[in-house]
Write an enzyme that holds these catalytic residues in place. Structure first.
Site, mmCIF file in Angstrom:
data_model
loop_
_atom_site.group_PDB
_atom_site.id
_atom_site.type_symbol
_atom_site.label_atom_id
_atom_site.label_comp_id
_atom_site.label_asym_id
_atom_site.label_seq_id
_atom_site.Cartn_x
_atom_site.Cartn_y
_atom_site.Cartn_z
ATOM 1 N N HIS A 152 -11.119 25.277 7.915
ATOM 2 C CA HIS A 152 -9.865 25.089 7.398
ATOM 3 C C HIS A 152 -9.806 25.289 6.314
ATOM 4 O O HIS A 152 -10.204 24.626 5.187
ATOM 5 C CB HIS A 152 -10.652 23.435 7.401
ATOM 6 C CG HIS A 152 -10.758 22.835 9.318
ATOM 7 N ND1 HIS A 152 -8.897 23.024 9.500
ATOM 8 C CD2 HIS A 152 -11.574 22.595 10.012
ATOM 9 C CE1 HIS A 152 -9.897 22.244 10.863
ATOM 10 N NE2 HIS A 152 -10.649 22.234 10.763
ATOM 11 N N LYS A 171 9.229 -9.364 -10.506
ATOM 12 C CA LYS A 171 8.313 -11.033 -10.242
ATOM 13 C C LYS A 171 7.043 -10.543 -9.289
ATOM 14 O O LYS A 171 5.914 -10.671 -9.547
ATOM 15 C CB LYS A 171 9.396 -11.937 -8.848
ATOM 16 C CG LYS A 171 8.522 -13.160 -8.363
ATOM 17 C CD LYS A 171 8.537 -13.877 -9.942
ATOM 18 C CE LYS A 171 9.121 -14.613 -9.773
ATOM 19 N NZ LYS A 171 9.763 -15.830 -10.795
ATOM 20 N N LYS A 211 -1.540 6.356 -4.641
ATOM 21 C CA LYS A 211 -2.566 6.309 -6.188
ATOM 22 C C LYS A 211 -3.394 7.171 -6.465
ATOM 23 O O LYS A 211 -3.083 7.144 -7.278
ATOM 24 C CB LYS A 211 -3.155 4.596 -5.627
ATOM 25 C CG LYS A 211 -3.481 3.433 -6.175
ATOM 26 C CD LYS A 211 -4.053 1.969 -5.641
ATOM 27 C CE LYS A 211 -4.641 2.031 -4.587
ATOM 28 N NZ LYS A 211 -5.580 1.576 -3.864
ATOM 29 N N GLU A 267 -10.669 -7.995 2.505
ATOM 30 C CA GLU A 267 -11.491 -6.564 2.716
ATOM 31 C C GLU A 267 -11.707 -5.826 1.104
ATOM 32 O O GLU A 267 -13.707 -5.856 0.970
ATOM 33 C CB GLU A 267 -11.196 -5.392 3.491
ATOM 34 C CG GLU A 267 -10.902 -5.622 5.308
ATOM 35 C CD GLU A 267 -9.778 -5.965 5.587
ATOM 36 O OE1 GLU A 267 -9.040 -6.028 4.617
ATOM 37 O OE2 GLU A 267 -9.605 -6.213 6.744
ATOM 38 N N CYS A 297 -9.220 26.488 13.160
ATOM 39 C CA CYS A 297 -10.036 25.976 14.499
ATOM 40 C C CYS A 297 -9.212 25.791 15.939
ATOM 41 O O CYS A 297 -9.569 27.043 16.601
ATOM 42 C CB CYS A 297 -10.247 24.484 13.166
ATOM 43 S SG CYS A 297 -11.933 23.580 13.887
ATOM 44 N N GLY A 342 -6.692 20.487 16.219
ATOM 45 C CA GLY A 342 -6.429 19.688 16.655
ATOM 46 C C GLY A 342 -7.799 19.328 17.706
ATOM 47 O O GLY A 342 -8.540 19.677 17.746
ATOM 48 N N SER A 402 0.836 -1.174 0.142
ATOM 49 C CA SER A 402 0.068 -0.562 -0.283
ATOM 50 C C SER A 402 1.124 1.326 -0.077
ATOM 51 O O SER A 402 2.171 1.031 -0.055
ATOM 52 C CB SER A 402 -1.173 -0.021 1.546
ATOM 53 O OG SER A 402 -0.002 -0.143 2.316
ATOM 54 N N GLU A 461 -13.813 21.941 26.175
ATOM 55 C CA GLU A 461 -13.000 20.217 25.628
ATOM 56 C C GLU A 461 -11.972 19.642 26.684
ATOM 57 O O GLU A 461 -11.579 18.618 26.062
ATOM 58 C CB GLU A 461 -12.504 20.366 24.075
ATOM 59 C CG GLU A 461 -12.283 19.103 23.619
ATOM 60 C CD GLU A 461 -11.482 19.581 21.818
ATOM 61 O OE1 GLU A 461 -11.774 20.709 21.734
ATOM 62 O OE2 GLU A 461 -11.366 19.143 20.787
ATOM 63 N N GLU A 486 -7.645 25.407 4.626
ATOM 64 C CA GLU A 486 -6.215 24.739 3.688
ATOM 65 C C GLU A 486 -7.360 23.574 3.183
ATOM 66 O O GLU A 486 -6.985 23.239 1.723
ATOM 67 C CB GLU A 486 -5.644 23.890 4.916
ATOM 68 C CG GLU A 486 -5.974 22.812 5.534
ATOM 69 C CD GLU A 486 -6.967 23.192 7.162
ATOM 70 O OE1 GLU A 486 -7.479 23.927 7.130
ATOM 71 O OE2 GLU A 486 -7.095 21.973 7.818
ATOM 72 N N GLN A 515 -9.411 28.706 18.448
ATOM 73 C CA GLN A 515 -9.873 28.634 20.085
ATOM 74 C C GLN A 515 -8.673 29.161 20.949
ATOM 75 O O GLN A 515 -9.091 29.998 21.399
ATOM 76 C CB GLN A 515 -10.309 27.460 19.512
ATOM 77 C CG GLN A 515 -12.129 26.721 19.079
ATOM 78 C CD GLN A 515 -12.255 25.631 19.325
ATOM 79 O OE1 GLN A 515 -11.855 24.562 20.169
ATOM 80 N NE2 GLN A 515 -13.224 25.350 18.824
HETATM 81 N N1 GLN Z 1 -11.408 19.795 19.150
HETATM 82 C C1 GLN Z 1 -12.145 21.654 18.280
HETATM 83 C C2 GLN Z 1 -12.892 21.097 18.030
HETATM 84 O O1 GLN Z 1 -13.816 19.753 18.392
HETATM 85 C C3 GLN Z 1 -11.215 21.464 17.119
HETATM 86 C C4 GLN Z 1 -11.417 20.883 16.090
HETATM 87 C C5 GLN Z 1 -10.315 21.177 14.715
HETATM 88 O O2 GLN Z 1 -9.352 22.128 15.243
HETATM 89 N N2 GLN Z 1 -10.705 20.531 13.692
HETATM 90 O O3 GLN Z 1 -14.290 21.935 18.253
#
Ligand code: GLN
Length: 544
Positions: free
Chosen positions: A520, A189, A18, A149, A383, A356, A14, A407, A522, A387
């Site tokens: 996001h 091979k 691909k 699978e 994100c 994160g 893997s 969180e 990106e 925060q």
């Molecule tokens: N953990 C944070 C939330 O759930 C940020 C999520 C993230 O960075 N994608 O809001």
């Protein structure tokens, strides 16, 4: 319009790329005037990769319609510029849930529900959503031929070719031709066996793409062609490249697009890949570089921040500067004293804290943000990075020393917390406080109103206020009850949801470039069209 299908399977091992190979072929076809659509069939049993750790599966790519998908969809979008969504990625888990739901409803009219035909039909129905949409549908099967699978998927594509006609389908198999140092030879091979493995399940490969460290000799190609039962022109070398953006040209040089068009008896003008060539040349040998420090927790795992890494490169290309990508482990920052921290960021021109989940590393991220804010280093928070920037500002500037996110614990001032119900009217995200973890997030594209006369408005090219759409993936939000207090302390809320309740963009006016976004960006950056936030961030880093 009748759609032609290209099925891409993998063999031997893997992680052969691909997704990039499929996306590169799609670029070649686009550049020759054809329209393309891409799909990924993933054999794992998770319903989507949303609940998988980035350690296992790399980043989760989020689409406009809120699907949490395989990171290959990011490649598809970046290469082809065609947006993807729910109908571009399926997993065994989703196929089975749908079949089981139908069985419970009695849709199968008393039949014994089996892999063939019920599961394979469900897979074929998914592939069939491409029919008539574009000239070509490129369908990639995840995993490696021979895996238990992936069998139902392989069986489904075999049947599919039979259903629509073999002349409208091409099977492309990507394998590895390893170089054995001790013998000083490439070995064919494993590829021969892999082509046979595919034949065992009824599929004759039409094209074999051989991933190799070095060029494959004519005699080795002939050997593969002979054992693989295909013309030698259809054995294509895919030799390692210094950047993925050089792959379309490399495959063109090997004649892949010609072989494909010949198979379908189609003619077309030659592709113009000059823009891709210029991009690849620049990325691999820029005249100068800026160092961007990314403070995260998946050290050494490139795939965990795939889109981010690419978006930074795009931002660099937009400013004609290379990116010196510096990964900083947030846990390590927690342990550093101030002098070591300053040394660590000595050569840094921009600090970025990406998205994160979970508490680990967050105090380190907050320290990095404080450093960026106090030392006027360009800062970009995405994100979780937004925060934590709000938490940092609340604690150290807005006189809320015990501010935090629910969180990460039970802070006295929960300035980042969860709303128990999302906008259920759009159907994009539903949330019950005690619901399943999977599928409980604010996901996909949501509108954001940019406030006029702010850095955000300038970046997005909005003269006055204006609406933008960006992709989300999070559970927690800025707690609007604290907005006034933070504003008084100097934080500017330059992007808000249309309801005015959800903070989307924050910035600091007494800082050259300090921006936090709840979404996001990106995911929407393209190599030849950098996302404006990334282009602007890199521009600020160059000026720093
Ligand atoms: N953990 C944070 C939330 O759930 C940020 C999520 C993230 O960075 N994608 O809001």
């Amino acid at each position: 319009m009748k759609t032609n299908y290209i099925f891409i399977t993998g063999g031997v091992v893997s992680s052969l790329g691909k997704g990039v190979a499929a996306a590169s072929l799609a670029v070649l076809l686009q550049e020759r005037g054809f329209s393309v659509r891409m799909q990924k069939l993933d054999p794992y049993i998770n319903v989507d990769p949303g609940t998988m750790s980035p350690h296992q599966h790399g980043e989760v790519y989020v689409t406009d319609d809120g699907a949490e998908t395989d990171l290959d969809l990011g490649h598809y979008e970046r290469f082809t510029g065609v947006p993807t969504g729910r109908l571009n990625n399926i997993t065994t888990g989703r196929i089975y849930s749908s079949v089981i739901a139908k069985e419970r409803k009695g849709d199968y009219l008393g039949a014994t529900v089996q892999v063939i035909p019920h599961i394979t039909n469900e897979i074929k129905e998914f592939i069939r959503t491409s029919e008539g949409q574009t000239d070509f549908a490129l369908v990639e099967v995840g995993g490696t031929v021979g895996d238990i699978e992936s069998l139902p998927f392989i069986e489904a594509i075999r049947q599919y070719a039979n259903d629509v006609g073999r002349d409208r389908c091409l099977f492309m198999h990507l394998t590895l031709v390893p170089y054995i140092r001790a013998a000083g030879e490439l070995k064919t091979k494993p590829t021969q066996h892999s082509i046979k493995e595919l034949l065992n399940v009824g599929i004759q490969a039409d094209v074999v793409l051989c991933r190799a460290e070095r060029d494959i000799s004519k005699s080795d190609r002939e050997k593969i062609a002979l054992f693989g039962n295909l013309p030698v022109s259809n054995v294509i070398a895919a030799v390692d490249k210094d950047t993925i953006y050089r792959v379309p040209q490399a495959l063109r040089d090997e004649g892949l697009d010609d072989v494909v068009l010949k198979h379908f008896r189609l003619g077309a003008p030659k592709p113009d890949l000059s823009r891709w060539g210029a991009l690849a040349d620049f990325i691999t040998s820029p005249d100068r570089k800026v160092r961007i420090s990314v403070v995260g927790k998946y050290a050494g795992l490139h795939d965990a921040y795939k889109s981010l890494h690419e978006a930074l490169q795009h931002g660099g290309y937009a400013n004609k500067v290379g990116i010196d990508y510096d990964f900083v482990d947030a846990d390590e920052i927690e342990k550093m004293d101030d002098t070591t921290l300053a040394q660590r960021f000595n050569k840094t021109s921009g600090i970025l804290v990406p998205g994160g989940f979970g508490a680990r590393g967050t105090e380190g991220k907050i320290r990095a943000i404080q450093y960026a804010r106090e030392n006027k280093v360009p800062y970009f928070g995405i994100c979780l990075g937004m925060q934590m920037a709000v938490v940092e500002f609340a604690r150290h500037v807005a006189d809320l020393p015990e501010a935090g996110s629910t969180e990460l614990g039970k802070p006295k001032d929960p300035i980042i917390s969860m709303m128990t119900e999302w906008d259920t009217t759009s159907g994009k995200a539903k949330r019950a406080a005690d619901g399943d973890l999977g599928g409980t997030m604010r996901l996909g594209a949501y509108p954001c109103e940019v406030v006029g006369n702010t850095l955000a408005a300038r970046i997005y090219g909005k003269k006055d206020k204006g609406e933008i759409m960006e992709r989300h993936r999070h559970r927690y939000e800025f707690n609007i009850a604290y907005k006034e207090q933070l504003e008084k302390a100097g934080m500017l809320f330059s992007g808000m949801s249309p309801s005015g309740l959800l903070a989307e963009i924050v910035e600091l006016s007494d800082h050259p470039w300090f921006v936090g976004v709840q979404f996001h960006p990106e995911f929407k950056s393209r190599p030849l069209e950098a996302h404006p936030l990334f282009a602007s961030f890199i521009e600020a880093a160059v000026k720093f």
